[in-house]
Enzyme design. Structure first.
Site, PDB file in Angstrom:
ATOM      1  N   ASP A  74       0.820  -1.210   0.000  1.00 47.63           N
ATOM      2  CA  ASP A  74       0.000   0.000   0.000  1.00 47.63           C
ATOM      3  C   ASP A  74       0.854   1.260   0.000  1.00 47.63           C
ATOM      4  O   ASP A  74       2.078   1.208   0.209  1.00 47.63           O
ATOM      5  CB  ASP A  74      -0.901   0.017   1.237  1.00 47.63           C
ATOM      6  CG  ASP A  74      -1.928  -1.102   1.227  1.00 47.63           C
ATOM      7  OD1 ASP A  74      -2.357  -1.501   0.125  1.00 47.63           O
ATOM      8  OD2 ASP A  74      -2.301  -1.564   2.320  1.00 47.63           O
ATOM      9  N   TYR A 126       6.688 -10.170   6.631  1.00 46.54           N
ATOM     10  CA  TYR A 126       6.552  -8.726   6.810  1.00 46.54           C
ATOM     11  C   TYR A 126       7.044  -8.360   8.202  1.00 46.54           C
ATOM     12  O   TYR A 126       6.923  -9.149   9.148  1.00 46.54           O
ATOM     13  CB  TYR A 126       5.098  -8.283   6.698  1.00 46.54           C
ATOM     14  CG  TYR A 126       4.558  -8.157   5.293  1.00 46.54           C
ATOM     15  CD1 TYR A 126       4.575  -6.934   4.633  1.00 46.54           C
ATOM     16  CD2 TYR A 126       4.007  -9.262   4.640  1.00 46.54           C
ATOM     17  CE1 TYR A 126       4.053  -6.804   3.350  1.00 46.54           C
ATOM     18  CE2 TYR A 126       3.493  -9.136   3.351  1.00 46.54           C
ATOM     19  CZ  TYR A 126       3.521  -7.909   2.722  1.00 46.54           C
ATOM     20  OH  TYR A 126       3.005  -7.792   1.454  1.00 46.54           O
TER      21      TYR A 126
END
Length: 253
Positions: free
Chosen positions: A53, A119
């Protein structure tokens, strides 16, 4: 037509995310494709391992693309790799880097062949800001019970329906994912959350982190995370944490 695999790092601070958009040229995919298209005189589209994002960073993003042999001036694919690496080094902005170019198998696809992703979400948990890494971690001064967050994370391990942790309310595809590991470390003034799984939903890491932080700050006890998971309702989970603390760390095939 040779298939090329590239490894990418980027500081996502000033970009609108990975995916190309019609309304802006400030995307990672768009910047890389523009260089390839200019070099080869035709549109070269790349596929990434996933869409980060706006504001999210990457240490180990992976993408692939194909170039017709007729456009390569008779060069072997291995020589094209060297040329591409030099091309990206010269023309990409300083906050995007292609660190490696390889010839991939014909059937390789950077998204479809992913086995697992990792992540990292970083929080600077001190009274004063971290001047040098402020763009890569969230500054939060609240006291956090790390052990409570670790207990809460245990409920999220394994294969579950993570609908409650999905930022896309109109998600039509399956929201079932598998989280293999969650580690929460204290490194000086930093609290580092590391997540490894077979894939993650839109905003999933940021919502999971927001939920764990709610546990750490005493909003609800660790066992309540199991109820949130079972509810499959986004409103039951914690807030979506800011993008700046999140980095795509590694993609494994």
């Amino acid at each position: 037509m040779a298939n090329y695999k590239i490894y990418i790092q980027y500081d996502g601070t000033r970009y609108k995310g990975w995916q190309r958009q019609r309304t802006t040229d400030q995307t990672i995919q768009g910047k890389i494709e523009a260089i390839l298209t200019r070099r080869y005189g035709r549109t070269i589209e790349i596929d990434g391992s996933g869409r980060t994002d706006a504001g999210v960073h990457a240490r180990g993003q992976v993408a692939n693309f194909r170039i017709p042999e007729a456009l390569c001036d008779g060069k072997a694919p291995e020589d094209v790799c060297d040329e591409l690496l030099a091309l990206f080094a010269e023309y990409l902005p300083e906050d995007i880097a292609v660190t490696e170019v390889r010839v991939a198998s014909e059937r390789f696809h950077s998204r479809l062949n992913v086995v697992k992703k990792t992540y990292v979400y970083r929080i600077w948990n001190a009274a004063y800001p971290n001047v040098f890494e402020r763009k890569y971690m969230l500054h939060d001064t609240r006291h956090m019970d790390v052990e409570a967050m670790r207990q809460a994370a245990e409920y999220l391990l394994g294969k579950h329906d993570f609908a409650a942790f999905c930022g896309n309310a109109k998600m039509k595809k399956s929201t079932v994912r598998t989280i293999h590991e969650i580690s929460i470390e204290e490194i000086g003034g930093e609290i580092r959350f590391t997540y490894t799984g077979n894939g993650f939903l839109q905003n999933m890491i940021r919502i999971v982190t927001g939920t764990l932080v709610d546990v750490g700050t005493g909003v609800y006890p660790p066992e309540h995370v199991a109820e949130i998971l079972e509810s499959k309702v986004r409103a039951e989970a914690g807030p979506t944490m800011p993008a700046q603390g999140l980095t795509l760390w590694e993609v494994v095939y």
